[in-house]
Scaffold this motif. Structure first.
Motif, mmCIF file in Angstrom:
data_model
loop_
_atom_site.group_PDB
_atom_site.id
_atom_site.type_symbol
_atom_site.label_atom_id
_atom_site.label_comp_id
_atom_site.label_asym_id
_atom_site.label_seq_id
_atom_site.Cartn_x
_atom_site.Cartn_y
_atom_site.Cartn_z
ATOM 1 N N ALA A 157 0.820 -1.212 0.000
ATOM 2 C CA ALA A 157 0.000 0.000 0.000
ATOM 3 C C ALA A 157 0.852 1.259 0.000
ATOM 4 O O ALA A 157 0.353 2.353 -0.252
ATOM 5 N N ARG A 158 2.122 1.130 0.287
ATOM 6 C CA ARG A 158 3.041 2.272 0.304
ATOM 7 C C ARG A 158 3.776 2.426 -1.022
ATOM 8 O O ARG A 158 4.734 3.210 -1.113
ATOM 9 N N ALA A 210 4.288 5.953 -2.405
ATOM 10 C CA ALA A 210 5.188 6.781 -1.593
ATOM 11 C C ALA A 210 6.643 6.397 -1.825
ATOM 12 O O ALA A 210 7.516 7.260 -1.942
ATOM 13 N N VAL A 211 6.918 5.091 -1.887
ATOM 14 C CA VAL A 211 8.298 4.641 -2.100
ATOM 15 C C VAL A 211 8.761 4.992 -3.513
ATOM 16 O O VAL A 211 9.877 5.469 -3.721
ATOM 17 N N ALA A 214 7.793 7.426 -5.301
ATOM 18 C CA ALA A 214 8.032 8.873 -5.370
ATOM 19 C C ALA A 214 9.409 9.218 -4.816
ATOM 20 O O ALA A 214 10.085 10.118 -5.325
ATOM 21 N N GLU A 215 9.856 8.494 -3.790
ATOM 22 C CA GLU A 215 11.193 8.750 -3.247
ATOM 23 C C GLU A 215 12.280 8.382 -4.257
ATOM 24 O O GLU A 215 13.299 9.061 -4.370
ATOM 25 N N LEU A 263 11.979 8.541 -7.388
ATOM 26 C CA LEU A 263 11.912 9.522 -8.471
ATOM 27 C C LEU A 263 12.488 10.884 -8.079
ATOM 28 O O LEU A 263 12.463 11.818 -8.880
ATOM 29 N N ARG A 309 -0.458 7.218 -10.271
ATOM 30 C CA ARG A 309 -0.903 8.131 -9.231
ATOM 31 C C ARG A 309 0.113 9.238 -8.964
ATOM 32 O O ARG A 309 -0.245 10.421 -8.876
ATOM 33 N N TRP A 343 1.416 15.004 -9.942
ATOM 34 C CA TRP A 343 2.320 16.084 -10.330
ATOM 35 C C TRP A 343 1.760 16.862 -11.513
ATOM 36 O O TRP A 343 1.915 18.073 -11.595
ATOM 37 N N ASP A 347 -0.935 19.115 -10.142
ATOM 38 C CA ASP A 347 -0.378 20.282 -9.443
ATOM 39 C C ASP A 347 0.250 21.298 -10.394
ATOM 40 O O ASP A 347 0.682 22.365 -9.944
ATOM 41 N N GLY A 348 0.414 20.922 -11.642
ATOM 42 C CA GLY A 348 1.126 21.805 -12.553
ATOM 43 C C GLY A 348 2.639 21.668 -12.497
ATOM 44 O O GLY A 348 3.360 22.389 -13.174
ATOM 45 N N ALA A 349 3.136 20.729 -11.665
ATOM 46 C CA ALA A 349 4.589 20.575 -11.543
ATOM 47 C C ALA A 349 5.185 19.945 -12.798
ATOM 48 O O ALA A 349 6.308 20.255 -13.188
ATOM 49 N N TRP A 350 4.463 19.039 -13.411
ATOM 50 C CA TRP A 350 4.896 18.405 -14.649
ATOM 51 C C TRP A 350 3.826 18.644 -15.715
ATOM 52 O O TRP A 350 2.639 18.795 -15.400
ATOM 53 N N VAL A 395 7.765 9.923 -19.514
ATOM 54 C CA VAL A 395 8.573 9.333 -18.446
ATOM 55 C C VAL A 395 7.990 7.978 -18.015
ATOM 56 O O VAL A 395 8.731 7.020 -17.752
ATOM 57 N N TRP A 454 -5.875 3.663 3.197
ATOM 58 C CA TRP A 454 -5.647 2.432 2.429
ATOM 59 C C TRP A 454 -6.968 1.704 2.169
ATOM 60 O O TRP A 454 -7.151 1.118 1.099
ATOM 61 N N ALA A 498 -6.869 -0.668 -1.181
ATOM 62 C CA ALA A 498 -5.642 -1.454 -1.005
ATOM 63 C C ALA A 498 -5.792 -2.466 0.122
ATOM 64 O O ALA A 498 -5.223 -3.554 0.066
ATOM 65 N N ARG A 526 9.263 24.391 -15.387
ATOM 66 C CA ARG A 526 8.001 24.855 -14.817
ATOM 67 C C ARG A 526 8.055 26.330 -14.445
ATOM 68 O O ARG A 526 7.140 27.096 -14.732
ATOM 69 N N HIS A 551 6.792 24.757 -18.985
ATOM 70 C CA HIS A 551 7.030 23.437 -19.580
ATOM 71 C C HIS A 551 7.303 23.489 -21.070
ATOM 72 O O HIS A 551 7.221 22.457 -21.743
ATOM 73 N N ARG A 597 8.983 16.783 -5.663
ATOM 74 C CA ARG A 597 8.960 16.170 -4.343
ATOM 75 C C ARG A 597 9.334 17.158 -3.241
ATOM 76 O O ARG A 597 9.561 16.758 -2.095
#
Lengths: 362, 362, 362
Positions: free
Chosen positions: A278-279, A282-283, A285-286, A288, A322, A327, A330-333, A341, B327, B332, C53, C64, C279
């Motif tokens: 379930a993580r 999160a993992v 994203a780290e 990346l 997800r 991202w 949020d407009g980040a990407w 990617v 979760w 999940a 960005r 972008h 991030r």
């Protein structure tokens, strides 16, 4: 939503050929070879919960059904048919299979057939050396046969892998010929007692011999900090052979750092997701954070249970969709970058590093 | 929402008996014994903000009121009454109390009375050895008295704890009798100068003596990587004594890994949450990546201030509810599994590991 | 929303004076001095995506947009005008500039002019020592001139920085005079071959000499665990000189721990955000777990490209607003506290530590 194309699983193993009961399935899930603690079960882990989420529907059951019910259905279908349903539901189109594990595991062509996919062999260096030792009478013939076996393997295998080649404090230099002969002699003499190859000089000789072959070299980092590999990475830079770090969690940020600093170093994404369930998002994203997006490769690290191939692929696709989708939101990407990617990590980078398009078309 | 049942706080200390002013309260909050840097205050930390969030309402004030106002109200009620209100508002039904800290702290039965809860004693090995040394004339009597004291303690204490027993590079083997006698002699001779027990041989002797008693052994990892304990974990596997790693943050993923690999190793959840406040859910989620759900135990690690017992319990319950609830919301996990796992970490695992049901019913 | 006031960038470098093409810009983005791996580009990193960005809009383009288009526009405006637009759009009001990097980089007063901001110099200890060595004939004159140069620098510089002063296993004690003379002699003799100062004894001498000057001392931790600095932190406690740890990611939690334990130790926030882009909020939240809020200082660590000063500032402001805003939304923090803490990390702590208000008013 960000879609992932069909995946290349760039490091996995075959699946067990035997029918599994609740106990044997749980043992395969546990991975450590030990029994669970009294009063606990390996089903009560992120991996166990992820299997119960993703796999029952592929066999016609409700997600999260009880383990006993799932295994009854698995036996009802038979190990072959349940394996086919699971692998074909995984979204994997190419498997790179390390064939160096003991046990009654299916070969690459069997996984390909079961999963309606391509499969290629990864040759495990330690096993290759042990097999050569079994048929070599002298140190000289062992070293000559080993060189030839590596050369032959490099012609057909998609990559080499080493599971013990990344010890803490690995001496980054290739050992000298005298050192190698001495270590080979000692190891061959003592083999009846110590069958497995663990001699650090011979392991370095194997790694450098593999580097000389030019096929990508996969290094199992295990659950250890990969930073002691920095010296080996530095020493092998510019030689034309790529290094792929396997299984960096919980040091995945350090693995990503090595991939960002050394042009020929890559890092995997996936086994950490299978372990953390379930993580996964999160993992992922780290991972990346620091790794250049052209340096990450999906793999499941699955062994024994086709459920693990499925769980790796599903967790990865959902997590990647997800994370990148957030991202973009949020407009980040930009959406275009995110889609590009996703394709790189899911398959494109592996196709480039392992020359898979060439193999498929050749 | 996922509910947590009443909690077992499996590692904490007593609370200060004296009235506290702003300065003494802040020092107890700071934990390091040092003054805050010029221009800063220990109230401006995650722990400080968490205390101001959760504790004022239990004394009839608004959350986030100014520290001076909170402490005025605390003094108005008196240390006894404010302690009662805080502990009874914590949701903790059982406290396991390490009584080995210096200072004027309440004993387990006093915490039980103030909190309307159960309490059991954890015996700290280093203090026990120091107390035995105070009344033993010779090396022989010291070692014999120590063995008897451990045996006696094991009959009434719920667990042993060691705060200095997890140094980097702990030799995993039990020391030999001659080694122990030599180390004991040197330590007893030099005790006037060096009262505290820090000799590595004697500490190993204490750990192995405790392991032989069969009660769970809690090892304070502090803020250090617990991986050097892997050898001790391997050496003590199968002996029937459980090891509980305390305070693993920021190496909580490594602690969870050890708990996943060794059947008799457990990890705590809680002190990291008290330190990280608003980040409790994020840190808890990281702990939940690798640890089997039957291997995690709630504890606050609180000492001195009942506010810390409250903050640990509230942060844990809210964080666990949020993480598992998310979760479940994502599909999940199933709701039933989430509720079951919440009960295990909050209380069930501790009841099983420490035999608390037996104690309560016996 | 939580607003950040205008920022103090407490550690950065100047920007390149030359026009940049796609290749030279990408190299500056890559930071490692190596080429990207075949088939990859340094634009496909979190930093690359963050630049795309935040920066195009400051030059009148869409976020972008493709790198080639951005660089064409940058050249169209010219390096001076695009630098002005970028820096003035960053929200930074004060730059502390480490002038010790080689290359054609703008000086502090040029950054101040371009960015319509204040700027102050940080003196890099290693470069200062190398410059002194260039004009000193003997060991005695070198050491005397070095002492004078440090004294002079301390009168005008806002801080000292050391980039090699934090090796693993730094001996925490100041070296003795004889040791220093011996090391200085060896280094001066061998300088033709080894121009850079890397001798551990001389580096320790530099650090302790800087500590004696009383200006804050910035220590580049790089991507390494800062815990080996604990001994140096302990040894310098109470001497009246603050230590600021730079660039702790992925060991930012350990850096935050050191800042929480030692009253005179601070940690930076920012370079990790530039590296991790999308991030940023997640990484910032991890830094905010353990560090007292009065011990964190914003900085970009930017060098060469004004885009990096912009990206650092924007990522930080957005991430801080989001993280603290979420905590306020959850009720974990009060709005007033969040606004106050934002101001501290963005500028207030740096103003206090570096005495910037005094400098500005004096």
């Amino acid at each position: 939503m960000i879609d992932t194309p069909s995946l290349v699983d760039q490091y996995c193993h075959g699946v067990l050929r035997t029918e599994l009961g609740l106990g044997t399935f749980e043992t395969a899930l546990g991975r450590t070879g030990t029994l669970p603690a009294p009063g606990t079960t390996f089903f009560d882990t992120q991996t166990g919960f992820a299997v119960r989420r993703w796999c029952p529907p592929l066999l016609g059951l409700e997600p999260h059904c009880a383990p006993a019910r799932y295994l009854a259905r698995r036996r009802e279908l038979g190990v072959l048919e349940s394996g086919r349903r699971l692998l074909r539901g995984s979204g994997i189109s190419t498997y790179l299979v390390d064939t160096g594990l003991p046990g009654d595991l299916t070969a690459p062509h069997e996984i390909a057939a079961a999963g309606a996919a391509d499969a290629h062999e990864i040759v495990r260096l330690e096993l290759l050396a042990e097999q050569v030792a079994d048929t070599s009478g002298t140190v000289e013939s062992f070293l000559a046969n080993l060189a030839e076996a590596l050369h032959t393997a490099a012609a057909s295998a998609v990559a080499f892998a080493s599971v013990t080649g990344a010890p803490e404090g690995l001496d980054p230099r290739p050992p000298g010929p005298g050192e190698v002969r001495g270590a080979a002699g000692r190891w061959l003499d003592g083999r009846r007692k110590h069958g497995r190859l663990r001699d650090p000089v011979l392991l370095r000789h194997l790694l450098w011999s593999a580097v000389a072959c030019g096929r990508p070299l996969q290094l199992q980092v295990g659950m250890a900090d990969p930073m002691p590999l920095a010296g080996f990475a530095e020493a092998t830079c510019g030689l034309g052979t790529d290094l792929v770090l396997l299984h960096g969690y919980p040091y995945h940020r350090q693995a990503a750092h090595l991939a960002s600093v050394h042009p020929h170093v890559y890092a995997d994404v996936g086994p950490a997701l299978v372990r953390t369930g379930a993580r996964a998002a999160a993992v992922l994203a780290e991972i990346l954070e620091l790794a250049p997006f052209g340096k990450l490769l999906y793999s499941s690290g699955a062994r024994g249970l086709p459920e693990l191939h499925v769980v790796g692929a599903r967790l990865f696709s959902e997590a990647l969709g997800r994370v990148l989708g957030d991202w973009v939101g949020d407009g980040a990407w930009s959406r275009g970058d995110a889609q590009r990617v996703a394709g790189m990590i899911a398959a494109g980078n592996a196709r480039r590093v392992y020359g898979l398009s060439g193999v498929a078309e050749g």
